[in-house]
Design a protein around this motif. Sequence first.
Motif, mmCIF file in Angstrom:
data_model
loop_
_atom_site.group_PDB
_atom_site.id
_atom_site.type_symbol
_atom_site.label_atom_id
_atom_site.label_comp_id
_atom_site.label_asym_id
_atom_site.label_seq_id
_atom_site.Cartn_x
_atom_site.Cartn_y
_atom_site.Cartn_z
ATOM 1 N N ILE A 83 0.853 -1.183 0.000
ATOM 2 C CA ILE A 83 0.000 0.000 0.000
ATOM 3 C C ILE A 83 0.892 1.237 0.000
ATOM 4 O O ILE A 83 1.640 1.458 0.957
ATOM 5 C CB ILE A 83 -0.926 0.042 1.239
ATOM 6 N N HIS A 97 -7.860 1.061 -1.820
ATOM 7 C CA HIS A 97 -8.544 0.780 -0.555
ATOM 8 C C HIS A 97 -8.152 1.739 0.567
ATOM 9 O O HIS A 97 -8.943 1.987 1.469
ATOM 10 C CB HIS A 97 -8.292 -0.659 -0.110
ATOM 11 N N CYS A 98 -6.947 2.251 0.546
ATOM 12 C CA CYS A 98 -6.495 3.218 1.544
ATOM 13 C C CYS A 98 -6.507 4.590 0.873
ATOM 14 O O CYS A 98 -5.825 4.796 -0.126
ATOM 15 C CB CYS A 98 -5.089 2.869 2.030
ATOM 16 N N GLN A 99 -7.295 5.518 1.430
ATOM 17 C CA GLN A 99 -7.492 6.813 0.780
ATOM 18 C C GLN A 99 -7.231 7.971 1.735
ATOM 19 O O GLN A 99 -7.478 7.868 2.935
ATOM 20 C CB GLN A 99 -8.921 6.915 0.251
ATOM 21 N N PHE A 147 -7.208 9.979 6.767
ATOM 22 C CA PHE A 147 -7.174 8.725 6.007
ATOM 23 C C PHE A 147 -8.376 7.857 6.333
ATOM 24 O O PHE A 147 -8.896 7.885 7.447
ATOM 25 C CB PHE A 147 -5.886 7.950 6.313
ATOM 26 N N ILE A 175 -10.220 3.789 5.131
ATOM 27 C CA ILE A 175 -10.095 2.510 4.438
ATOM 28 C C ILE A 175 -11.447 2.169 3.827
ATOM 29 O O ILE A 175 -12.474 2.240 4.504
ATOM 30 C CB ILE A 175 -9.655 1.396 5.414
ATOM 31 N N TRP A 218 -11.951 -3.148 2.721
ATOM 32 C CA TRP A 218 -10.685 -3.838 2.959
ATOM 33 C C TRP A 218 -10.877 -5.351 2.928
ATOM 34 O O TRP A 218 -11.685 -5.887 3.673
ATOM 35 C CB TRP A 218 -10.116 -3.417 4.309
ATOM 36 N N ILE A 275 -1.888 6.346 9.128
ATOM 37 C CA ILE A 275 -2.415 5.353 8.190
ATOM 38 C C ILE A 275 -2.493 3.987 8.866
ATOM 39 O O ILE A 275 -3.493 3.269 8.727
ATOM 40 C CB ILE A 275 -1.550 5.281 6.917
ATOM 41 N N LEU A 287 -5.572 1.311 9.345
ATOM 42 C CA LEU A 287 -5.418 -0.067 8.864
ATOM 43 C C LEU A 287 -5.724 -1.063 9.987
ATOM 44 O O LEU A 287 -6.412 -2.061 9.771
ATOM 45 C CB LEU A 287 -4.008 -0.300 8.324
#
Length: 178
Positions: A64, A100-102, A126, A128, A131, A154, A158
């Motif tokens: 990622i 998926h991670c924004q 951030f 997700i 996921w 981040i 996660l």
Amino acid sequence: MDISIQSARAFKHVHHAYAVFDYVYPVNRLIQSAKFYNNLVVLHYLGSLMAQHLDFEQIPDVIIPVPLHIKRLRQRGYNQSVELAKMVRNKLKLPLNYSHCQRIRYTVPQVGLNGKARLTNLADAFAIKQWPTEWEHVLLIDDVLTTGTTVDEISKVLKSVGVKQITVWCCAARFTNE
């Protein structure tokens, strides 16, 4: 030569963090050239050096890259972390995902901010999206690590979706007293 930066940072959510270089001349100038002056050749070269010199104990499930907000992505035209991650993916043959991670909140650049201001700047920046539950070990790629605030923020989101281990690879680390 890779630098373990785990002991140099007080990460709350990152398990391991490594850099290929210290963020000093000439590496700092190369990264700035790549990041701010569309020098993708340099980015790809630095990414291939990352892939050659960094290693991990357990194979991650996915790579990622640190996301850019869409506004900054449009300004720059590319995400430097994505470009580095592509080179790592090519060498290591791991899946790369950058959807998926924004970064959902636009923030001012971190350059020049102290540790506390960086944390405030990145709060709730951030998110997700959708996921996959099988991605339990993430390899997070960034260009420069200074205080570690970005990768820790981040990593916090996660972990909130079930990621159990986060390893950070960055091209260079800047060692500060913040």
